[in-house]
Write a protein that holds these residues in place. Structure first.
Motif, PDB file in Angstrom:
ATOM      1  N   ALA A   1       0.825  -1.211   0.000  1.00  0.00           N
ATOM      2  CA  ALA A   1       0.000   0.000   0.000  1.00  0.00           C
ATOM      3  C   ALA A   1       0.855   1.254   0.000  1.00  0.00           C
ATOM      4  CB  ALA A   1      -0.934  -0.001   1.201  1.00  0.00           C
ATOM      5  N   ASP A   2       2.013   1.193   0.656  1.00  0.00           N
ATOM      6  CA  ASP A   2       2.904   2.354   0.726  1.00  0.00           C
ATOM      7  C   ASP A   2       3.738   2.541  -0.534  1.00  0.00           C
ATOM      8  OD1 ASP A   2       2.019   2.857   3.272  1.00  0.00           O
ATOM      9  OD2 ASP A   2       3.811   2.075   4.289  1.00  0.00           O
ATOM     10  N   SER A   3       3.733   1.554  -1.428  1.00  0.00           N
ATOM     11  CA  SER A   3       4.683   1.552  -2.543  1.00  0.00           C
ATOM     12  C   SER A   3       4.037   1.697  -3.909  1.00  0.00           C
ATOM     13  CB  SER A   3       5.504   0.245  -2.503  1.00  0.00           C
ATOM     14  OG  SER A   3       6.177   0.090  -1.273  1.00  0.00           O
ATOM     15  N   LEU A   4       2.810   2.130  -3.964  1.00  0.00           N
ATOM     16  CA  LEU A   4       2.106   2.173  -5.255  1.00  0.00           C
ATOM     17  C   LEU A   4       2.778   3.109  -6.253  1.00  0.00           C
ATOM     18  CD1 LEU A   4      -1.626   2.124  -4.056  1.00  0.00           C
ATOM     19  CD2 LEU A   4      -0.197   0.218  -4.842  1.00  0.00           C
ATOM     20  N   ALA A   5       3.456   4.124  -5.765  1.00  0.00           N
ATOM     21  CA  ALA A   5       4.125   5.073  -6.658  1.00  0.00           C
ATOM     22  C   ALA A   5       5.633   4.863  -6.687  1.00  0.00           C
ATOM     23  CB  ALA A   5       3.813   6.500  -6.229  1.00  0.00           C
ATOM     24  N   ALA A   6       6.111   3.718  -6.232  1.00  0.00           N
ATOM     25  CA  ALA A   6       7.553   3.479  -6.117  1.00  0.00           C
ATOM     26  C   ALA A   6       8.229   3.456  -7.484  1.00  0.00           C
ATOM     27  CB  ALA A   6       7.807   2.155  -5.400  1.00  0.00           C
ATOM     28  N   GLU A   7       9.468   3.926  -7.525  1.00  0.00           N
ATOM     29  CA  GLU A   7      10.261   3.896  -8.744  1.00  0.00           C
ATOM     30  C   GLU A   7      10.628   2.468  -9.125  1.00  0.00           C
ATOM     31  OE1 GLU A   7      12.232   5.131 -12.079  1.00  0.00           O
ATOM     32  OE2 GLU A   7      10.944   6.328 -10.749  1.00  0.00           O
ATOM     33  N   ARG A   8      10.658   1.566  -8.157  1.00  0.00           N
ATOM     34  CA  ARG A   8      11.050   0.183  -8.430  1.00  0.00           C
ATOM     35  C   ARG A   8      10.153  -0.478  -9.467  1.00  0.00           C
ATOM     36  NH1 ARG A   8      15.614  -3.006  -7.811  1.00  0.00           N
ATOM     37  NH2 ARG A   8      14.974  -5.172  -8.152  1.00  0.00           N
ATOM     38  N   TRP A   9       8.888  -0.077  -9.563  1.00  0.00           N
ATOM     39  CA  TRP A   9       8.002  -0.673 -10.566  1.00  0.00           C
ATOM     40  C   TRP A   9       8.524  -0.423 -11.971  1.00  0.00           C
ATOM     41  CZ3 TRP A   9       5.504  -3.934  -7.903  1.00  0.00           C
ATOM     42  CH2 TRP A   9       4.911  -3.624  -6.673  1.00  0.00           C
ATOM     43  N   ASN A  10       9.146   0.718 -12.205  1.00  0.00           N
ATOM     44  CA  ASN A  10       9.718   0.990 -13.529  1.00  0.00           C
ATOM     45  C   ASN A  10      10.905   0.074 -13.799  1.00  0.00           C
ATOM     46  OD1 ASN A  10       7.925   3.123 -14.102  1.00  0.00           O
ATOM     47  ND2 ASN A  10       9.181   4.551 -12.929  1.00  0.00           N
ATOM     48  N   ASP A  11      11.690  -0.199 -12.743  1.00  0.00           N
ATOM     49  CA  ASP A  11      12.844  -1.075 -12.900  1.00  0.00           C
ATOM     50  C   ASP A  11      12.410  -2.489 -13.286  1.00  0.00           C
ATOM     51  OD1 ASP A  11      15.955  -1.430 -11.892  1.00  0.00           O
ATOM     52  OD2 ASP A  11      14.757  -3.211 -11.506  1.00  0.00           O
ATOM     53  N   VAL A  12      11.440  -3.032 -12.566  1.00  0.00           N
ATOM     54  CA  VAL A  12      11.023  -4.398 -12.873  1.00  0.00           C
ATOM     55  C   VAL A  12      10.297  -4.451 -14.212  1.00  0.00           C
ATOM     56  CG1 VAL A  12       8.801  -4.313 -11.632  1.00  0.00           C
ATOM     57  CG2 VAL A  12       9.992  -6.489 -11.903  1.00  0.00           C
ATOM     58  N   ALA A  13       9.578  -3.399 -14.561  1.00  0.00           N
ATOM     59  CA  ALA A  13       8.881  -3.381 -15.848  1.00  0.00           C
ATOM     60  C   ALA A  13       9.850  -3.409 -17.021  1.00  0.00           C
ATOM     61  CB  ALA A  13       7.982  -2.153 -15.942  1.00  0.00           C
ATOM     62  N   SER A  14      11.049  -2.862 -16.819  1.00  0.00           N
ATOM     63  CA  SER A  14      12.045  -2.871 -17.903  1.00  0.00           C
ATOM     64  C   SER A  14      12.585  -4.271 -18.161  1.00  0.00           C
ATOM     65  CB  SER A  14      13.210  -1.932 -17.542  1.00  0.00           C
ATOM     66  OG  SER A  14      13.982  -2.453 -16.466  1.00  0.00           O
ATOM     67  N   ARG A  15      12.383  -5.187 -17.201  1.00  0.00           N
ATOM     68  CA  ARG A  15      12.843  -6.573 -17.365  1.00  0.00           C
ATOM     69  C   ARG A  15      11.713  -7.543 -17.665  1.00  0.00           C
ATOM     70  NH1 ARG A  15      14.385  -7.705 -12.045  1.00  0.00           N
ATOM     71  NH2 ARG A  15      13.740  -5.641 -11.314  1.00  0.00           N
ATOM     72  N   CYS A  16      10.528  -7.259 -17.184  1.00  0.00           N
ATOM     73  CA  CYS A  16       9.403  -8.187 -17.300  1.00  0.00           C
ATOM     74  C   CYS A  16       8.931  -8.303 -18.745  1.00  0.00           C
ATOM     75  CB  CYS A  16       8.253  -7.708 -16.410  1.00  0.00           C
ATOM     76  SG  CYS A  16       6.794  -8.756 -16.476  1.00  0.00           S
ATOM     77  N   LEU A  17       8.742  -9.550 -19.205  1.00  0.00           N
ATOM     78  CA  LEU A  17       8.243  -9.806 -20.560  1.00  0.00           C
ATOM     79  C   LEU A  17       6.725  -9.858 -20.605  1.00  0.00           C
ATOM     80  CD1 LEU A  17      10.706 -12.688 -21.579  1.00  0.00           C
ATOM     81  CD2 LEU A  17      10.979 -10.220 -21.924  1.00  0.00           C
ATOM     82  N   THR A  18       6.061  -9.708 -19.483  1.00  0.00           N
ATOM     83  CA  THR A  18       4.602  -9.852 -19.337  1.00  0.00           C
ATOM     84  C   THR A  18       4.104 -11.140 -20.005  1.00  0.00           C
ATOM     85  OG1 THR A  18       4.034  -8.513 -21.286  1.00  0.00           O
ATOM     86  CG2 THR A  18       4.270  -7.347 -19.191  1.00  0.00           C
TER      87      THR A  18
END
Length: 400
Positions: A254-271
């Motif tokens: 809940a505290d991390s919804l706007a975290a920068e880390r989501w951009n990092d993992v998205a750059s690796r994730c193939l969905t």
């Protein structure tokens, strides 16, 4: 710690053959681990000889390999690419058929598959917890899945406590292993011992389990065997390859919804959705309708779906989650966060399958630790002293 209360018995290796035969005699289709295509996979067992005696596994993020064991253990392998969800909640299931006669009359017939009474042999404690989670999701609430309920009601569960966790296991962090308690929902529980002869400590967790145990060649459990079984499970608990940060994961998400880390993992994730397909608790489905070339016969099929698919959240105006960032965030925050709001527990059991079978090796525990660090490094916050996701220590359960 293994539950080694009254009634515990010892089976020799040939006792497992007798167990399979007894379950078959009671009308069960026995499913268990076996070696095929370079992996430990689940399949129907016609005898205990098909169990993966002498096989273990080596795995890491994005990597899985079989390896030979010298001790001949049958259940000393961590989670493979399949879970028992494959049988209780099949990946494809026909819902109904429709046929149009020559006079234009339409007949629609609901499909009710022939019930199968399964006996699952070798369920690891993390997967037992996953079955319990799916019970709440698919059997509870206002809209239960009747097919799941029928299959689950007749299932007989034989748990094999974990003696050798893998490099991606973190069941201790999620309170899901490596042992089971007496009220965990199993029929029989095995603890495999190879220290001084190949034998199994076995105890019943239900009346049906006690009946089966009474029909097997067994001897009373001695103090040495009881102690060895406790030691095996306790050692396994200290050898987890991964851990979650010892924080309330619901609050962290809940505290991390706007975290920068989501951009990092998205750059690796193939969905690609591999993590949801191998997950023992993911339950989302979609439907597809098919017809024959004449148009006079139609069928509706239900199949597994993934929240990583672009069309998963498609509405008339477009997809609600059109970026990899938003789809990964939805999966992780739901799995360990808002799942509590819906079903009263975490949706993660620490089996590590999503780590192993991710083509690019994304690690759910690494992402959780990274989010925790980013939260702590915010204004006015001190950075916590942790060793990261692979420290091998037992973190706190994802949420109380």
């Amino acid at each position: 710690m293994a539950d080694t209360g009254p009634g515990a018995a010892v089976l020799e290796r040939q006792g497992i053959d007798a167990l399979v035969s007894e379950l078959q005699a009671r009308g069960h289709t026995v499913i268990g681990p076996t070696v095929r295509d370079g992996a430990v996979v689940l399949d129907e067992l016609d005898s205990a000889a098909r169990l993966p005696y002498g096989w273990g596994v080596e795995h890491e993020a994005g990597r899985y390999r079989l390896r030979r064991r010298e001790d001949g253990a049958a259940f000393a392998h961590s989670a493979g690419p399949q879970s028992w969800k494959k049988y209780l909640h099949p990946e494809r299931e026909r819902q109904w058929t429709a046929d149009r006669d020559c006079d234009g009359t339409m007949a629609v017939r609901a499909d009710e598959a022939e019930p199968v009474s399964y006996a699952f042999l070798g369920v690891h404690p993390c997967d037992l917890r996953a079955i319990g989670i799916q019970d709440r999701v698919l059997s509870g609430g206002r809209h239960p899945d009747d097919g799941y309920r029928r299959r689950r009601a007749s299932a007989f569960l034989v748990v094999a406590e974990c003696a050798e966790p893998g490099a991606t296991c973190f069941c201790v962090s999620m309170g899901a292993g490596p042992g089971v308690s007496g009220d965990a929902g199993y029929d029989l529980a095995l603890t495999e011992l190879v220290d001084d002869g190949h034998r199994f400590l076995v105890r019943a967790g239900s009346a049906a389990g006690a009946e089966v145990l009474a029909a097997l060649p067994r001897r009373a459990a001695d103090d040495r065997t009881l102690g060895a079984a406790r030691d095996v499970v306790e050692r396994a608990a200290t050898r987890m390859g991964r851990s979650m940060p010892p924080v309330d994961l619901r609050v962290l998400m809940a505290d991390s919804l706007a975290a920068e880390r989501w951009n990092d993992v998205a750059s690796r994730c193939l969905t690609c959705g591999n993590c949801t397909m191998v997950c023992p608790t993911c339950f989302c489905t979609t439907t597809e309708d098919v017809t024959d070339l004449t148009g006079d016969h139609a069928e509706r099929w239900r199949r597994w779906e993934s929240c990583f698919d672009l069309d998963f959240s498609l509405l008339h105006g477009g997809p609600v989650r059109d970026s990899g960032r938003s789809r990964y965030r939805q999966w992780l925050t739901h799995k360990v966060g808002t799942w509590h709001d819906q079903f009263g527990s975490s949706g993660c059991v620490g089996c590590g399958r999503c780590i192993v079978w991710c083509p690019v090796g994304i690690d759910i525990t690494e992402e959780a630790w990274a989010l925790d660090r980013e939260r702590a490094e915010g204004p006015g916050r001190d950075r916590p002293g942790n060793t990261g996701p692979a420290g091998g220590t037992a973190g706190a359960e994802g949420a109380p």
